[in-house]
Design a protein around this motif. Structure first.
Motif: not given
Length: 335
Positions: A51, A59, A184, A216, A218, A233, A238
């Motif tokens: 994600i 996210k 995460d 998750v 970036h 996202m 999404i």
């Protein structure tokens, strides 16, 4: 790669999370932040779903909702075919054995006042698994599995490096033999060389233990390395989802292409074409744009984009795109 079954291990249907901000005693008078906005996705056993998105896209909130660490405002969440959307903390406790989380900041997720051995033994004690020397043996095995030594159980968290702390966090998540692991931003606080070690460790554990991951992050390069599928996202929703290689090499949503073009590229490889930029700042979550949330920054926006919010439509190839005017397939694979 582990074979992926046809029945989802985790399924979210129109999942939403709304935060109310303000000091008024009346909830209706507080400002609303739509952190997660009608997200629908499925995670199959044995796969890794990445994600990705900008900071503030929702996210991490989505990851916590999927773990039921936060209450869900609306929608439905199923784990292994069981509806867990509104289970009480007492009823969801047995499921904690099957779904665990690795947090972004390894230092903040470990109690600095307790020795590592106590932190890793706690899940066994809470769930009544083993006792005495049996728990000590389990803790030693956990440490070995993540690349640490049994004697590290006697140390405090501050005696470890950032990468070692994250290994401890992973060991704690593995203690109860979960089926699903939500990670995460597990490497964002680490040096690049250490990031590679942690990613390789997670990949090895997936193969060894048959784990299912929701990853998750970036950093698209990291997500592409470990994920089977990727969900992109934007402002809580999404906008594109599909096979990782297809999404990165043939993005169909303008926002996905912008994120892909922002990935670092070695200087000895000149760009194959001009990179697309992104205009303006992320809109305020307190006042989302009408229609498509990305239209205020999109170079391809049309009047229809302001009037109607595009639905996430899945094509015959399994790619889902939420865009009225999706991009054509343009192969831009790395050299």
């Amino acid at each position: 790669m582990t074979d992926i079954a046809a029945t989802p291990l985790l399924k979210a249907t129109k999942l939403s999370k709304v935060y109310r901000i303000g000091r008024s005693l009346l909830p209706s008078r507080r400002q609303q932040v739509h952190a997660v906005n009608e997200v629908s996705l499925e995670v199959m056993p044995g796969e890794t779903l990445g994600i990705v998105g900008e900071s503030g896209c929702g996210k991490s909130s989505l990851g916590r909702c999927l773990m039921r660490l936060q209450d869900i405002t609306s929608g439905q969440l199923e784990f292994d075919g069981r509806d867990i959307t509104h289970l009480s903390p007492r009823r969801i406790r047995p499921l904690r054995r099957e779904m665990q989380m690795v947090f972004q900041d390894p230092a903040a997720s470990l109690n600095a006042r307790r020795r590592v051995g106590d932190l890793l033994a706690e899940p066994y004690r809470i769930h009544g698994i083993g006792s005495g020397s049996d728990i000590d043996d389990r803790v030693s095995e956990l440490l070995r599995r993540v690349g640490l030594r049994p004697e590290h159980a006697l140390r405090f968290p501050h005696e470890f490096s950032g990468g070692q702390k994250q290994r401890i966090g992973i060991a704690r998540a593995l203690a109860l033999n979960p089926r699903l692991l939500v990670a995460d931003e597990p490497v964002s606080a680490l040096d690049v060389s250490i990031q590679a070690q942690i990613i390789n460790l997670l990949a090895d554990l997936r193969e060894e233990l048959g784990l299912t991951y929701i990853f998750v992050a970036h950093d698209l390069a990291v997500v592409r390395q470990i994920s089977n599928r990727v969900a992109v996202m934007y402002l809580g929703a999404i906008v594109e989802i599909g096979d990782a290689d297809d999404v990165f090499s043939r993005p169909r949503h303008p926002y996905t292409r912008v994120l892909r073009d922002a990935m670092p590229r070695p200087s000895l490889y000149p760009p194959r074409r001009a990179r697309t930029g992104i205009a303006g700042d992320l809109p305020s979550p307190f006042a989302l744009p009408s229609g498509c949330p990305y239209r205020t920054r999109c170079a391809f926006a049309q009047p229809k984009c302001a009037a109607e919010r595009p639905a996430l439509t899945t094509g015959a190839d399994g790619r889902g795109v939420a865009c009225h005017f999706p991009l054509r397939d343009e192969v831009t694979a790395d050299p």
